[in-house]
Motif scaffolding. Structure first.
Motif, mmCIF file in Angstrom:
data_model
loop_
_atom_site.group_PDB
_atom_site.id
_atom_site.type_symbol
_atom_site.label_atom_id
_atom_site.label_comp_id
_atom_site.label_asym_id
_atom_site.label_seq_id
_atom_site.Cartn_x
_atom_site.Cartn_y
_atom_site.Cartn_z
ATOM 1 N N ALA A 1 0.888 -1.239 -0.018
ATOM 2 C CA ALA A 1 -0.068 -0.058 0.177
ATOM 3 C C ALA A 1 1.049 1.054 -0.051
ATOM 4 N N LEU A 2 1.835 1.493 0.721
ATOM 5 C CA LEU A 2 2.806 2.223 0.752
ATOM 6 C C LEU A 2 3.459 2.904 -0.588
ATOM 7 N N GLU A 3 3.154 4.117 -0.770
ATOM 8 C CA GLU A 3 3.706 4.618 -2.105
ATOM 9 C C GLU A 3 4.932 4.609 -2.221
ATOM 10 N N GLY A 4 5.445 3.948 -3.418
ATOM 11 C CA GLY A 4 7.058 3.943 -3.425
ATOM 12 C C GLY A 4 7.481 2.655 -2.960
ATOM 13 N N GLY A 5 6.755 1.834 -2.404
ATOM 14 C CA GLY A 5 7.054 0.472 -1.876
ATOM 15 C C GLY A 5 7.541 -0.219 -2.901
ATOM 16 N N ALA A 6 8.368 -1.187 -2.927
ATOM 17 C CA ALA A 6 8.891 -2.099 -3.953
ATOM 18 C C ALA A 6 9.351 -3.364 -3.710
ATOM 19 N N GLU A 7 8.772 -4.490 -4.169
ATOM 20 C CA GLU A 7 9.396 -5.518 -3.722
ATOM 21 C C GLU A 7 10.350 -6.343 -4.670
ATOM 22 N N VAL A 8 11.662 -6.973 -4.417
ATOM 23 C CA VAL A 8 12.543 -7.543 -5.236
ATOM 24 C C VAL A 8 11.913 -9.113 -5.333
ATOM 25 N N GLY A 9 11.193 -9.309 -6.475
ATOM 26 C CA GLY A 9 10.645 -10.501 -6.660
ATOM 27 C C GLY A 9 10.428 -10.855 -8.089
ATOM 28 N N TYR A 10 9.748 -12.054 -8.388
ATOM 29 C CA TYR A 10 9.542 -12.252 -9.788
ATOM 30 C C TYR A 10 8.359 -11.792 -10.422
ATOM 31 N N ASP A 11 8.272 -11.328 -11.737
ATOM 32 C CA ASP A 11 6.866 -10.923 -11.971
ATOM 33 C C ASP A 11 6.192 -11.920 -12.864
ATOM 34 N N ARG A 12 6.799 -13.223 -12.682
ATOM 35 C CA ARG A 12 5.979 -14.421 -13.109
ATOM 36 C C ARG A 12 5.907 -15.368 -11.983
ATOM 37 N N VAL A 13 5.069 -16.421 -12.171
ATOM 38 C CA VAL A 13 5.073 -17.713 -11.069
ATOM 39 C C VAL A 13 5.216 -18.731 -12.165
ATOM 40 N N PRO A 14 6.437 -19.410 -11.808
ATOM 41 C CA PRO A 14 6.718 -20.763 -12.362
ATOM 42 C C PRO A 14 5.713 -21.732 -11.830
ATOM 43 N N LEU A 15 4.932 -22.511 -13.153
ATOM 44 C CA LEU A 15 3.632 -23.302 -12.432
ATOM 45 C C LEU A 15 4.166 -24.642 -11.823
ATOM 46 N N HIS A 16 5.445 -25.220 -12.271
ATOM 47 C CA HIS A 16 5.992 -26.443 -11.547
ATOM 48 C C HIS A 16 6.113 -26.078 -10.037
ATOM 49 N N ALA A 17 6.641 -24.822 -9.816
ATOM 50 C CA ALA A 17 6.980 -24.494 -8.495
ATOM 51 C C ALA A 17 5.820 -24.391 -7.799
ATOM 52 N N ALA A 18 4.723 -23.655 -8.406
ATOM 53 C CA ALA A 18 3.369 -23.378 -7.776
ATOM 54 C C ALA A 18 2.680 -24.812 -7.310
ATOM 55 N N HIS A 19 2.781 -25.909 -8.123
ATOM 56 C CA HIS A 19 2.420 -26.962 -7.991
ATOM 57 C C HIS A 19 2.965 -27.592 -6.716
ATOM 58 N N SER A 20 4.407 -27.594 -6.476
ATOM 59 C CA SER A 20 5.038 -27.877 -5.574
ATOM 60 C C SER A 20 4.690 -27.118 -4.121
ATOM 61 N N LEU A 21 4.231 -25.866 -4.309
ATOM 62 C CA LEU A 21 3.747 -25.059 -3.168
ATOM 63 C C LEU A 21 2.587 -25.555 -2.693
ATOM 64 N N ARG A 22 1.741 -25.996 -3.711
ATOM 65 C CA ARG A 22 0.718 -26.545 -3.130
ATOM 66 C C ARG A 22 0.526 -27.651 -2.363
ATOM 67 N N GLN A 23 1.328 -28.833 -2.815
ATOM 68 C CA GLN A 23 1.617 -30.008 -2.061
ATOM 69 C C GLN A 23 2.277 -29.557 -0.674
ATOM 70 N N PHE A 24 3.117 -28.453 -0.481
ATOM 71 C CA PHE A 24 3.656 -28.075 0.727
ATOM 72 C C PHE A 24 2.641 -27.576 1.615
ATOM 73 N N PHE A 25 1.789 -26.766 1.178
ATOM 74 C CA PHE A 25 0.841 -26.270 2.059
ATOM 75 C C PHE A 25 0.008 -27.181 2.654
ATOM 76 N N ARG A 26 -0.355 -28.332 1.832
ATOM 77 C CA ARG A 26 -1.163 -29.517 2.311
ATOM 78 C C ARG A 26 -0.405 -30.270 3.414
ATOM 79 N N LEU A 27 0.952 -30.488 3.286
ATOM 80 C CA LEU A 27 1.849 -31.025 4.342
ATOM 81 C C LEU A 27 1.654 -30.129 5.607
ATOM 82 N N VAL A 28 1.985 -29.013 5.433
ATOM 83 C CA VAL A 28 2.174 -28.066 6.352
ATOM 84 C C VAL A 28 0.587 -28.191 7.414
ATOM 85 N N ASP A 29 -0.273 -28.094 6.586
ATOM 86 C CA ASP A 29 -1.430 -27.941 7.148
ATOM 87 C C ASP A 29 -1.710 -29.144 8.180
#
Length: 260
Positions: free
Chosen positions: A148-176
């Motif tokens: 929300a902060l004006e001028g605030g910026a995060e150093v991160g990717y402008d794309r989400v790699p889908l193989h990694a996103a699939h792995s993330l979904r599996q990880f969330f299930r495990l952690v839950d």
């Protein structure tokens, strides 16, 4: 690949109380660096690692999964535990999920947990399509820079790699499934206006953990990357006070002469 400017890992050798900070999915240590600096200036030993596949280009992340990200923070926790009398683990977004798994797995080796807008689930239609879509497309639009902060910026990717996103979904299930094993004191701070992780994730986490010492704080002026937003100073101070309550005498206040 060279690391993006600002995305470098950070370590500070301080006193006997240590803090491990875990950044988020497709993000980098830059999102937590002001928090790490705040703690280091107060005499704490601090570790802020760069997760594998992060901080360079999104294509590099395609080759990694949750096992790689978790192994990195697990290793850092073990290093801190060897040299510190007490260790606390802090995390933002997916870093919150990494934090909770460390707490579940390491028990008394983790003295307390601070999580900011922690993620617990991949939401929306894409979540159910990931097992198939990841073979048809390499990436989708990014989730960085929800600030929300004006001028605030995060150093991160402008794309989400889908193989990694699939792995993330599996990880969330495990952690839950492991959340009931979390018994440590917990400070959970979350933003009502978060365009990446819904408030339902924080509610789910609070309903599943076994901790009895739990504080929930709303960050009314910030979006997802609250550590770079209007409420950042509150997060930093509240987390430091949390450590002070559980580890009396931890660190030391910044000297007035250094601008304290």
């Amino acid at each position: 690949m060279p690391v993006l400017p600002g995305a470098e890992p950070f370590r500070h050798e301080g006193g006997p109380v240590g803090v491990l900070l875990c950044h988020g999915f497709t993000g980098s240590p830059q999102s937590l660096r002001p928090w790490a600096d705040f703690l280091a200036e107060r005499g704490l030993t601090v570790s802020l690692p760069l997760l594998p596949g992060h901080g360079t280009r999104w294509q590099d992340m395609q080759l990694t999964g949750w096992q790689d990200w978790y192994a990195e923070v697990d290793r850092e926790l073990r290093v801190l535990a060897e040299r510190c009398s007490q260790v606390f683990v802090f995390g933002l977004s997916m870093g919150g999920a990494l934090t909770l798994r460390l707490a579940a797995k390491h028990g008394d080796a983790v003295s307390g947990v601070v999580i900011v807008n922690p993620a617990n689930k991949v939401h929306g239609l894409m979540a159910h399509a990931l097992p198939v879509v990841r073979h048809l497309a390499r990436s989708t639009k990014g989730v960085a820079d929800d600030i929300a902060l004006e001028g605030g910026a995060e150093v991160g990717y402008d794309r989400v790699p889908l193989h990694a996103a699939h792995s993330l979904r599996q990880f969330f299930r495990l952690v839950d499934s492991e959340l009931p094993q979390v018994t440590q004191p917990v400070l959970l701070l979350h933003s009502p206006q978060d365009h990446v992780v819904p408030a339902a994730d924080s509610a789910r986490i609070l309903s599943r953990i076994s901790s009895t010492d739990v504080t929930e704080t709303l960050l009314e002026r910030s979006y997802h990357v609250a550590t770079l937003d209007h409420d950042a100073e509150r997060i930093f101070q509240d987390s430091y006070d949390f450590i002070g309550r559980l580890a009396p005498g931890a660190g030391k206040e910044k000297e007035t002469a250094s601008g304290g």
